[in-house]
Design a protein around this motif. Sequence first.
Motif, PDB file in Angstrom:
ATOM      1  N   VAL A  88      68.888 -36.436  39.628  1.00  0.00           N
ATOM      2  CA  VAL A  88      68.388 -35.099  39.290  1.00  0.00           C
ATOM      3  C   VAL A  88      69.367 -34.030  39.755  1.00  0.00           C
ATOM      4  O   VAL A  88      69.665 -33.084  39.027  1.00  0.00           O
ATOM      5  CB  VAL A  88      67.003 -34.853  39.936  1.00  0.00           C
ATOM      6  CG1 VAL A  88      66.558 -33.408  39.721  1.00  0.00           C
ATOM      7  CG2 VAL A  88      65.976 -35.817  39.355  1.00  0.00           C
ATOM      8  N   ARG A  89      69.900 -34.189  40.960  1.00  0.00           N
ATOM      9  CA  ARG A  89      70.840 -33.210  41.502  1.00  0.00           C
ATOM     10  C   ARG A  89      72.114 -33.144  40.657  1.00  0.00           C
ATOM     11  O   ARG A  89      72.648 -32.066  40.385  1.00  0.00           O
ATOM     12  CB  ARG A  89      71.187 -33.574  42.947  1.00  0.00           C
ATOM     13  CG  ARG A  89      71.990 -32.511  43.689  1.00  0.00           C
ATOM     14  CD  ARG A  89      72.290 -32.968  45.101  1.00  0.00           C
ATOM     15  NE  ARG A  89      71.075 -33.357  45.821  1.00  0.00           N
ATOM     16  CZ  ARG A  89      71.080 -33.906  47.023  1.00  0.00           C
ATOM     17  NH1 ARG A  89      72.229 -34.146  47.645  1.00  0.00           N
ATOM     18  NH2 ARG A  89      69.947 -34.217  47.620  1.00  0.00           N
ATOM     19  N   SER A 148      66.566 -38.956  43.105  1.00  0.00           N
ATOM     20  CA  SER A 148      66.865 -37.569  43.468  1.00  0.00           C
ATOM     21  C   SER A 148      68.329 -37.209  43.262  1.00  0.00           C
ATOM     22  O   SER A 148      68.657 -36.075  42.891  1.00  0.00           O
ATOM     23  CB  SER A 148      66.467 -37.310  44.924  1.00  0.00           C
ATOM     24  OG  SER A 148      67.204 -38.138  45.805  1.00  0.00           O
ATOM     25  N   GLU A 164      73.756 -28.247  34.243  1.00  0.00           N
ATOM     26  CA  GLU A 164      72.875 -27.365  33.485  1.00  0.00           C
ATOM     27  C   GLU A 164      73.577 -26.083  33.036  1.00  0.00           C
ATOM     28  O   GLU A 164      73.381 -25.619  31.906  1.00  0.00           O
ATOM     29  CB  GLU A 164      71.634 -27.021  34.308  1.00  0.00           C
ATOM     30  CG  GLU A 164      70.584 -26.272  33.526  1.00  0.00           C
ATOM     31  CD  GLU A 164      69.292 -26.094  34.306  1.00  0.00           C
ATOM     32  OE1 GLU A 164      68.394 -25.394  33.815  1.00  0.00           O
ATOM     33  OE2 GLU A 164      69.198 -26.656  35.429  1.00  0.00           O
ATOM     34  N   LEU A 182      65.228 -32.619  31.910  1.00  0.00           N
ATOM     35  CA  LEU A 182      65.115 -32.586  33.368  1.00  0.00           C
ATOM     36  C   LEU A 182      63.917 -33.424  33.816  1.00  0.00           C
ATOM     37  O   LEU A 182      64.006 -34.177  34.795  1.00  0.00           O
ATOM     38  CB  LEU A 182      64.970 -31.148  33.857  1.00  0.00           C
ATOM     39  CG  LEU A 182      64.726 -30.968  35.359  1.00  0.00           C
ATOM     40  CD1 LEU A 182      65.843 -31.595  36.181  1.00  0.00           C
ATOM     41  CD2 LEU A 182      64.573 -29.489  35.695  1.00  0.00           C
ATOM     42  N   CYS A 203      64.670 -37.044  33.882  1.00  0.00           N
ATOM     43  CA  CYS A 203      65.429 -37.419  35.083  1.00  0.00           C
ATOM     44  C   CYS A 203      64.532 -37.449  36.316  1.00  0.00           C
ATOM     45  O   CYS A 203      64.629 -38.364  37.145  1.00  0.00           O
ATOM     46  CB  CYS A 203      66.582 -36.438  35.298  1.00  0.00           C
ATOM     47  SG  CYS A 203      67.875 -36.514  34.035  1.00  0.00           S
ATOM     48  N   GLU A 204      63.652 -36.470  36.440  1.00  0.00           N
ATOM     49  CA  GLU A 204      62.766 -36.410  37.609  1.00  0.00           C
ATOM     50  C   GLU A 204      61.812 -37.606  37.651  1.00  0.00           C
ATOM     51  O   GLU A 204      61.516 -38.142  38.718  1.00  0.00           O
ATOM     52  CB  GLU A 204      61.969 -35.111  37.579  1.00  0.00           C
ATOM     53  CG  GLU A 204      62.815 -33.875  37.845  1.00  0.00           C
ATOM     54  CD  GLU A 204      62.055 -32.588  37.655  1.00  0.00           C
ATOM     55  OE1 GLU A 204      62.462 -31.556  38.230  1.00  0.00           O
ATOM     56  OE2 GLU A 204      61.040 -32.588  36.928  1.00  0.00           O
ATOM     57  N   TRP A 226      72.393 -33.985  37.453  1.00  0.00           N
ATOM     58  CA  TRP A 226      72.057 -33.399  36.149  1.00  0.00           C
ATOM     59  C   TRP A 226      71.999 -31.879  36.258  1.00  0.00           C
ATOM     60  O   TRP A 226      72.491 -31.165  35.383  1.00  0.00           O
ATOM     61  CB  TRP A 226      70.721 -33.958  35.656  1.00  0.00           C
ATOM     62  CG  TRP A 226      70.401 -33.588  34.238  1.00  0.00           C
ATOM     63  CD1 TRP A 226      70.652 -34.315  33.112  1.00  0.00           C
ATOM     64  CD2 TRP A 226      69.769 -32.365  33.789  1.00  0.00           C
ATOM     65  NE1 TRP A 226      70.213 -33.630  31.997  1.00  0.00           N
ATOM     66  CE2 TRP A 226      69.675 -32.434  32.378  1.00  0.00           C
ATOM     67  CE3 TRP A 226      69.278 -31.238  34.434  1.00  0.00           C
ATOM     68  CZ2 TRP A 226      69.102 -31.420  31.615  1.00  0.00           C
ATOM     69  CZ3 TRP A 226      68.722 -30.215  33.682  1.00  0.00           C
ATOM     70  CH2 TRP A 226      68.625 -30.317  32.291  1.00  0.00           C
ATOM     71  N   ARG A 227      71.388 -31.386  37.311  1.00  0.00           N
ATOM     72  CA  ARG A 227      71.278 -29.937  37.487  1.00  0.00           C
ATOM     73  C   ARG A 227      72.648 -29.276  37.600  1.00  0.00           C
ATOM     74  O   ARG A 227      72.823 -28.122  37.201  1.00  0.00           O
ATOM     75  CB  ARG A 227      70.440 -29.616  38.737  1.00  0.00           C
ATOM     76  CG  ARG A 227      68.939 -29.722  38.494  1.00  0.00           C
ATOM     77  CD  ARG A 227      68.175 -29.097  39.641  1.00  0.00           C
ATOM     78  NE  ARG A 227      66.745 -29.044  39.401  1.00  0.00           N
ATOM     79  CZ  ARG A 227      66.147 -28.112  38.671  1.00  0.00           C
ATOM     80  NH1 ARG A 227      66.863 -27.154  38.096  1.00  0.00           N
ATOM     81  NH2 ARG A 227      64.843 -28.111  38.514  1.00  0.00           N
ATOM     82  N   GLU A 282      71.260 -39.767  31.710  1.00  0.00           N
ATOM     83  CA  GLU A 282      69.894 -39.895  31.212  1.00  0.00           C
ATOM     84  C   GLU A 282      69.567 -41.337  30.827  1.00  0.00           C
ATOM     85  O   GLU A 282      68.393 -41.708  30.768  1.00  0.00           O
ATOM     86  CB  GLU A 282      69.663 -38.913  30.074  1.00  0.00           C
ATOM     87  CG  GLU A 282      69.748 -37.474  30.564  1.00  0.00           C
ATOM     88  CD  GLU A 282      69.390 -36.430  29.517  1.00  0.00           C
ATOM     89  OE1 GLU A 282      68.546 -36.724  28.640  1.00  0.00           O
ATOM     90  OE2 GLU A 282      69.963 -35.327  29.577  1.00  0.00           O
ATOM     91  N   ALA A 318      68.136 -42.596  33.849  1.00  0.00           N
ATOM     92  CA  ALA A 318      66.766 -42.105  33.972  1.00  0.00           C
ATOM     93  C   ALA A 318      65.812 -42.949  33.128  1.00  0.00           C
ATOM     94  O   ALA A 318      64.724 -43.323  33.581  1.00  0.00           O
ATOM     95  CB  ALA A 318      66.696 -40.641  33.539  1.00  0.00           C
ATOM     96  N   SER A 364      62.375 -40.507  36.820  1.00  0.00           N
ATOM     97  CA  SER A 364      63.069 -41.733  37.230  1.00  0.00           C
ATOM     98  C   SER A 364      62.922 -41.978  38.726  1.00  0.00           C
ATOM     99  O   SER A 364      63.111 -43.097  39.204  1.00  0.00           O
ATOM    100  CB  SER A 364      64.561 -41.643  36.880  1.00  0.00           C
ATOM    101  OG  SER A 364      65.236 -40.737  37.750  1.00  0.00           O
TER     102      SER A 364
END
Length: 234
Positions: free
Chosen positions: A153-154, A150, A160, A141, A144-145, A156-157, A95, A98, A147
């Motif tokens: 984001v992937r 991609s 989750e 989330l 991150c998005e 980070w997910r 983050e 991000a 930022s």
Amino acid sequence: MAAETLSNLDRSTLRERALHALRTAILAGQYQPGAHLGEVDLANRLGISRGTVREALRHLQQEGLLVPAARGMLQVHRLSPTEVRELYQVRAALESLAVVGVIASAGRPAAVTELRQALIRLDQTAGDFAAQVEADLGFHLLLCELSGNSMLVRTWRHLEGPIRVTVMSAGNEQRRLPMSAARHEPIVDAIERGDEAGALEVLHQHMALAGTQLATPVDQPDLPVSRPRPSTEQ
């Protein structure tokens, strides 16, 4: 050949439905960390074959939500205090990337507006734990998005699931405090000012505090277990 193809599609659909039902039950806290999941019991409850359940459980193991247990069974992953702290260290690193990306972006004003809307949603969920978890994860989330990265984001997910399991297994006060809107607002304020150093400092403090609080063992009564809904296998 056509019949075989349809059969494979049916099996794939059932596996995805079973996977979704089991993942949802785990992430919602219906199966607590340490709870054992047996193929026979789940197959009977979901109304599908043991083979389909086995495939879904194997996928959840790959996601890190399940780990091997005694007698060949799987159980919901209970993260150790060390793993929880490491999880939040990794979150802080991701983050931070991000934050840097958002501040450097020409769309920073619009991003700040979206983040403040996320803060409002977080504030509105106070008192509703399940909704607060969703709003908290939604804020991070979104960060991150915004930022525009991609891969970030992937990645980070991918964390989750363990994050949800960690939050669900913590004590009420331990898990509520880090999710308050007041704890997130300084991050947005610093981003709005374009203060990269300040935003990173606040973010790292936020993650360090959350990691420490959530890593502290607590004794709490088991929550009522709600079973996944049955499916009809053709």
